[in-house]
Design a protein around this motif. Structure first.
Motif, PDB file in Angstrom:
ATOM      1  N   ALA A 155       0.835  -1.203   0.000  1.00 23.11           N
ATOM      2  CA  ALA A 155       0.000   0.000   0.000  1.00 23.11           C
ATOM      3  C   ALA A 155       0.868   1.250   0.000  1.00 23.11           C
ATOM      4  N   ILE A 156       1.932   1.219   0.765  1.00 22.35           N
ATOM      5  CA  ILE A 156       2.844   2.364   0.789  1.00 22.35           C
ATOM      6  C   ILE A 156       3.524   2.520  -0.568  1.00 22.35           C
ATOM      7  N   ALA A 157       3.886   1.405  -1.194  1.00 18.39           N
ATOM      8  CA  ALA A 157       4.500   1.476  -2.518  1.00 18.39           C
ATOM      9  C   ALA A 157       3.544   2.086  -3.532  1.00 18.39           C
ATOM     10  N   ARG A 158       2.260   1.716  -3.458  1.00 18.91           N
ATOM     11  CA  ARG A 158       1.288   2.295  -4.393  1.00 18.91           C
ATOM     12  C   ARG A 158       1.121   3.795  -4.151  1.00 18.91           C
ATOM     13  N   SER A 159       1.101   4.204  -2.888  1.00 15.82           N
ATOM     14  CA  SER A 159       0.991   5.636  -2.585  1.00 15.82           C
ATOM     15  C   SER A 159       2.203   6.396  -3.101  1.00 15.82           C
ATOM     16  N   ALA A 160       3.384   5.801  -2.928  1.00 17.15           N
ATOM     17  CA  ALA A 160       4.604   6.450  -3.404  1.00 17.15           C
ATOM     18  C   ALA A 160       4.615   6.557  -4.923  1.00 17.15           C
ATOM     19  N   SER A 161       4.026   5.555  -5.596  1.00  8.70           N
ATOM     20  CA  SER A 161       4.005   5.562  -7.055  1.00  8.70           C
ATOM     21  C   SER A 161       3.143   6.690  -7.606  1.00  8.70           C
ATOM     22  N   LEU A 162       2.163   7.143  -6.826  1.00  7.97           N
ATOM     23  CA  LEU A 162       1.360   8.277  -7.261  1.00  7.97           C
ATOM     24  C   LEU A 162       2.163   9.573  -7.263  1.00  7.97           C
ATOM     25  N   VAL A 163       3.186   9.614  -6.423  1.00  6.08           N
ATOM     26  CA  VAL A 163       4.018  10.811  -6.307  1.00  6.08           C
ATOM     27  C   VAL A 163       5.245  10.712  -7.210  1.00  6.08           C
ATOM     28  N   PHE A 164       5.809   9.514  -7.288  1.00  8.28           N
ATOM     29  CA  PHE A 164       7.003   9.277  -8.111  1.00  8.28           C
ATOM     30  C   PHE A 164       6.673   8.163  -9.106  1.00  8.28           C
ATOM     31  N   ALA A 165       6.032   8.527 -10.178  1.00  5.56           N
ATOM     32  CA  ALA A 165       5.577   7.518 -11.147  1.00  5.56           C
ATOM     33  C   ALA A 165       6.737   6.718 -11.727  1.00  5.56           C
ATOM     34  N   GLU A 166       7.875   7.362 -11.925  1.00  4.47           N
ATOM     35  CA  GLU A 166       9.011   6.669 -12.531  1.00  4.47           C
ATOM     36  C   GLU A 166       9.610   5.627 -11.600  1.00  4.47           C
ATOM     37  N   GLU A 167       9.267   5.690 -10.339  1.00  2.00           N
ATOM     38  CA  GLU A 167       9.802   4.731  -9.375  1.00  2.00           C
ATOM     39  C   GLU A 167       8.797   3.632  -9.027  1.00  2.00           C
ATOM     40  N   SER A 168       7.744   3.522  -9.803  1.00  2.20           N
ATOM     41  CA  SER A 168       6.699   2.541  -9.493  1.00  2.20           C
ATOM     42  C   SER A 168       7.248   1.122  -9.430  1.00  2.20           C
ATOM     43  N   ASP A 169       7.988   0.709 -10.466  1.00  2.00           N
ATOM     44  CA  ASP A 169       8.526  -0.648 -10.492  1.00  2.00           C
ATOM     45  C   ASP A 169       9.513  -0.871  -9.350  1.00  2.00           C
ATOM     46  N   ALA A 170      10.359   0.112  -9.107  1.00  2.00           N
ATOM     47  CA  ALA A 170      11.340  -0.026  -8.029  1.00  2.00           C
ATOM     48  C   ALA A 170      10.653  -0.140  -6.678  1.00  2.00           C
ATOM     49  N   MET A 171       9.582   0.635  -6.474  1.00  2.00           N
ATOM     50  CA  MET A 171       8.870   0.574  -5.202  1.00  2.00           C
ATOM     51  C   MET A 171       8.152  -0.754  -5.032  1.00  2.00           C
ATOM     52  N   ARG A 172       7.612  -1.306  -6.116  1.00  2.00           N
ATOM     53  CA  ARG A 172       6.981  -2.621  -6.015  1.00  2.00           C
ATOM     54  C   ARG A 172       8.006  -3.688  -5.639  1.00  2.00           C
ATOM     55  N   ARG A 173       9.192  -3.624  -6.243  1.00  5.79           N
ATOM     56  CA  ARG A 173      10.238  -4.591  -5.901  1.00  5.79           C
ATOM     57  C   ARG A 173      10.696  -4.396  -4.461  1.00  5.79           C
ATOM     58  N   ALA A 174      10.793  -3.145  -4.033  1.00  4.76           N
ATOM     59  CA  ALA A 174      11.219  -2.879  -2.662  1.00  4.76           C
ATOM     60  C   ALA A 174      10.201  -3.430  -1.662  1.00  4.76           C
ATOM     61  N   ALA A 175       8.913  -3.216  -1.944  1.00  5.06           N
ATOM     62  CA  ALA A 175       7.865  -3.728  -1.053  1.00  5.06           C
ATOM     63  C   ALA A 175       7.872  -5.251  -1.041  1.00  5.06           C
ATOM     64  N   ALA A 176       8.090  -5.869  -2.210  1.00  8.13           N
ATOM     65  CA  ALA A 176       8.139  -7.330  -2.275  1.00  8.13           C
ATOM     66  C   ALA A 176       9.327  -7.862  -1.475  1.00  8.13           C
ATOM     67  N   ALA A 177      10.450  -7.172  -1.550  1.00  7.36           N
ATOM     68  CA  ALA A 177      11.624  -7.598  -0.788  1.00  7.36           C
ATOM     69  C   ALA A 177      11.349  -7.517   0.714  1.00  7.36           C
ATOM     70  N   PHE A 178      10.690  -6.455   1.135  1.00  5.00           N
ATOM     71  CA  PHE A 178      10.337  -6.309   2.554  1.00  5.00           C
ATOM     72  C   PHE A 178       9.421  -7.452   2.992  1.00  5.00           C
ATOM     73  N   ASP A 179       8.371  -7.722   2.206  1.00  4.29           N
ATOM     74  CA  ASP A 179       7.430  -8.785   2.558  1.00  4.29           C
ATOM     75  C   ASP A 179       8.113 -10.149   2.568  1.00  4.29           C
ATOM     76  N   ASP A 180       9.006 -10.388   1.597  1.00  8.88           N
ATOM     77  CA  ASP A 180       9.701 -11.682   1.538  1.00  8.88           C
ATOM     78  C   ASP A 180      10.495 -11.941   2.813  1.00  8.88           C
ATOM     79  N   VAL A 181      11.168 -10.898   3.285  1.00  4.93           N
ATOM     80  CA  VAL A 181      12.003 -11.065   4.476  1.00  4.93           C
ATOM     81  C   VAL A 181      11.163 -11.037   5.749  1.00  4.93           C
ATOM     82  N   ARG A 182      10.262 -10.084   5.824  1.00  2.00           N
ATOM     83  CA  ARG A 182       9.531  -9.845   7.073  1.00  2.00           C
ATOM     84  C   ARG A 182       8.492 -10.918   7.353  1.00  2.00           C
TER      85      ARG A 182
END
Length: 213
Positions: A155-182
Motif C-alpha cells: 500500500a505504501i509502494a502504491r501511494s509512493a508511485s502516485l508521487v514518483f511515477a518513474e519509481e513505481s517498479d522499483a517501489m513494487r520490488r522494494a515492497a516485495a523484498a520487505f514482505d519476503d524477508v519480514r
C-alpha cells in the motif's frame, strides 16, 4: 494672544488647543493607537466582567456557556483569518509511530543509519527491513503519503508511485523484498539491499511529480 509672566510664555485657550492638536498629530501617537484586536479584547473583557458581576450572578449558567462557545468560535475564526489554515503536521506527530507492523518512532535518518550498520555486519535481513522502513518514514516526513493505520508495504509502494511515477517498479520490488524477508522469512541478499538503498537514495533526491490532496 500670548501672556508673559517672568519670561515664561503662557498660551491662551486657542493657542493651547492648537499646540495640543499639533502634538497629537505626531506619528508616534498614531503608532500607539490600539488595534482592532486590542479593542475587541477590551470589549470581550468588559462583557465577561458584566456577565459575572454580582448583579447577574443568578443567571450566568446557560448564558455563560453560550458566551464561552461563541468566544471560542470567534477566536478560532480570528486565528484562521490572521494566521491562515495550519499546515499538516509531520507524519511522526500524526500518530504513524506504528509503521509496517511494528511500533517504531525512529526517524528516516536513524533507520538508514541502523540499516547500514546491519549491512556492515552482514545481517541483510535486518538491513532490508530497516531500509524499507526508512523509505516509508522519509515519505511520511516529507508529507508525500498519508497511509491508513496498518498500511502494508504494498500500500505504501502504491501511494509512493502516485508521487514518483518513474519509481513505481522499483517501489513494487522494494515492497516485495520487505514482505519476503519480514513475513515469508526468505533470506535477503546483499544485492537486494543495495537495490533497496539505491531506490531510497533516488527518492530522497527527487522532487515529487504530484502530491495527492
Amino acid at each position: 494672544m500670548m501672556l508673559r509672566f517672568d519670561e515664561v510664555f503662557i498660551p491662551d485657550g486657542d493657542e493651547a488647543r492648537r499646540w495640543a492638536e499639533e502634538e497629537l498629530a505626531n506619528p508616534r501617537y498614531a503608532d500607539a493607537k490600539p488595534t482592532w484586536f486590542d479593542l475587541l479584547a477590551r470589549d470581550v473583557g468588559r462583557f465577561l466582567a458584566d456577565l459575572f458581576s454580582s448583579g447577574n450572578g443568578q443567571s450566568v449558567g446557560p448564558v455563560a456557556l453560550i458566551a464561552v462557545v461563541l468566544l471560542i468560535g470567534a477566536a478560532l475564526i480570528t486565528a484562521l483569518l490572521v494566521w491562515g489554515r495550519p499546515r499538516r503536521s509531520r507524519a511522526v506527530r500524526r500518530g504513524h509511530a506504528h509503521l509496517l507492523g511494528a511500533d517504531d518512532d525512529r526517524t528516516a535518518a536513524q533507520l538508514r543509519t541502523d540499516a547500514e550498520r546491519s549491512a556492515r555486519d552482514g545481517d541483510w535481513d535486518t538491513a532490508v527491513v530497516l531500509r524499507y522502513r526508512a523509505i516509508a518514514r522519509s515519505l511520511l516526513e516529507r508529507d508525500l503519503i498519508d497511509p491508513a493505520p496498518g498500511a502494508t508495504a504494498q500500500a505504501i509502494a502504491r501511494s509512493a508511485s502516485l508521487v514518483f511515477a518513474e519509481e513505481s517498479d522499483a517501489m513494487r520490488r522494494a515492497a516485495a523484498a520487505f514482505d519476503d524477508v519480514r513475513y515469508l522469512r526468505h533470506p535477503a541478499s546483499e544485492e537486494t539491499y543495495r537495490e533497496l538503498a539505491a531506490t531510497d537514495d533516488r527518492l530522497r533526491a527527487r522532487r515529487p511529480e504530484a502530491v495527492p490532496a
